[in-house]
Design an enzyme around this catalytic site. Structure first.
Site: not given
Ligand code: ACO
Length: 382
Positions: A111, A249, A279
């Protein structure tokens, strides 16, 4: 000291839109979950190749700068969506543009590839290796995402943008640059199957399986981007109140808000595009820059702060002093070929090639895309 002014800019955003509701048709997810956890509402799905998207962005950037392709010295193709490793993708862009005198390099820091690329091109201009460069941020993630994995499938979109930078005596362009890599955590984001290291490791070369620890990435993203912002501002002797616009980003609205808060910049002075494009990895920062220019949010002499992070986990931040011109010198007629299919139809075509574990070797070239490529080849953008 020579400077490297940004004199051209252009985007190559594919027109097909995939909404959160589209994702809910095949994933256990909802518009409400995606919106509240990430800030995303929709993203783009490309019907052309990454090189074709990049070439459209470059033609627009060159027209904006009033420069002919034959005068380009260097093409930096920033991103991790390469159709092939050899030959590289930058050479494909060179052919598409007719930039026959250009050197051509691919730069993959995931990224942050555009941030690393702009920093690199600036240095090569400053040390006299080249007089100018096209720097591209491009990504075609829809071809290799695990569409069955809701943890990643909802987060990404396709897109491209490019800037043209050229030697200048005026103090403008990249004025400060911090690059780093939190490699201790490199395993928290990994696309297994793409790379020759996978031979014989139980993953077929060409399959794509994502390892993605969202919460670990989230925390390290905030830390890496925050530290990079602090360092680049300290080096330049500026504080948050002197920054006119942060162009970060865009992986998650909550990450952006946290980084802006640490940098001492209120959200009114932060460019947010995550709701429209998700993203786009390497394309995110340059697309957001082009949108900021179109929206009149970059004014002559603006001080811009561009932090990013990505797989690796690479991170970085640039401080950019904008020049006097914020409008294009000219416009290109380059355009995407007509759409044959909706975004959801294209995604479903890739899904049809993936097994329940998300493997997608055949997804790299589905009949839908083959057809789109044919259409693209027959259109003649200038
Ligand atoms: N829809 C519904 N539920 C979902 C989804 C979805 N798409 N994805 C995950 N869940 C559920 C999970 O299974 C979990 O359920 P559980 O509590 O029953 O186990 C619940 O939602 C909470 O999941 P978390 O992972 O705790 O959710 P969080 O608030 O951390 O959000 C997210 C997840 C959006 C991925 C966040 O962690 C994030 O943005 N991380 C950074 C991602 C990032 O930066 N990506 C780029 C990487 S580098 C690049 O750009 C290539």
């Amino acid at each position: 000291m020579a400077y490297a002014a940004i004199t051209g800019w252009g985007e190559g955003l594919p027109p097909a839109i995939l909404t959160n509701d589209d994702l809910s048709t095949f994933l256990e997810t909802s518009d409400e979950w995606i919106t509240t956890r990430t800030g995303m509402k929709e993203r783009r799905i490309s019907h052309v190749t990454a090189v074709e998207m990049a070439a459209i962005a470059c033609r627009r950037a060159l027209a904006c700068a009033g420069v002919e392709a034959a005068d380009v010295d260097l093409i930096v193709y920033g991103g991790c969506s390469n159709e092939e490793v050899v030959p590289n993708s930058a050479s494909g862009v060179q052919v598409a543009l007719g930039a026959t005198h250009a050197a051509a390099m691919d730069l993959n820091t995931a990224c942050t590839s555009f941030i690393y690329g702009l920093s690199t091109a600036t240095a090569l201009i400053q040390n006299g290796t080249v007089r100018n460069a096209l720097v591209i941020g491009v990504e075609l993630i829809s071809r290799y995402i695990d569409w069955g994995n809701r943890n990643v499938a909802v987060l990404f979109g396709d897109g491209a943008a490019a800037v043209f930078v050229q030697a200048s005596d005026t103090a403008e362009g990249v004025m400060g640059s911090v690059l780093g890599c939190d490699a201790e955590a490199r395993q928290v984001l990994r696309v297994r199957g793409v790379g020759c290291g996978y031979a014989g490791l139980g993953v077929t070369f060409g399959d794509t399986l994502w390892d993605f620890d969202g919460q670990a990435i989230f925390k390290r993203a905030v830390k890496g981007m925050t530290e990079a912002c602090e360092r680049v501002m300290r080096q330049a002797g500026v504080t948050g109140d002197q920054v006119d616009l942060v162009i970060p980003h865009q992986a998650n609205l909550r990450i952006i808000e946290s980084v802006a808060k640490h940098a001492g910049v209120p959200m009114e002075r932060v460019m947010v595009t995550v709701q429209k494009y998700g993203n786009m990895s390497a394309a995110t920062v340059p697309v957001s820059l082009v949108e900021a220019l179109k929206d009149g949010r970059v004014t002559p002499g603006s001080l811009l702060l561009m932090p990013g992070f990505g797989g690796g986990l690479t991170y970085g931040a640039l401080l950019v002093r904008w020049g006097s011109r914020v409008t294009p010198l000219g416009e290109s007629t380059a355009a995407f070929p007509p759409l044959q299919h909706s975004a959801l139809e294209m995604v479903n075509a890739v899904r049809a090639t993936q097994d329940p574990n998300g493997r997608s070797s055949a997804g790299l070239m589905t009949p839908v895309f083959a057809e789109a490529r044919l259409a693209a080849a027959h259109s003649a953008p200038s």
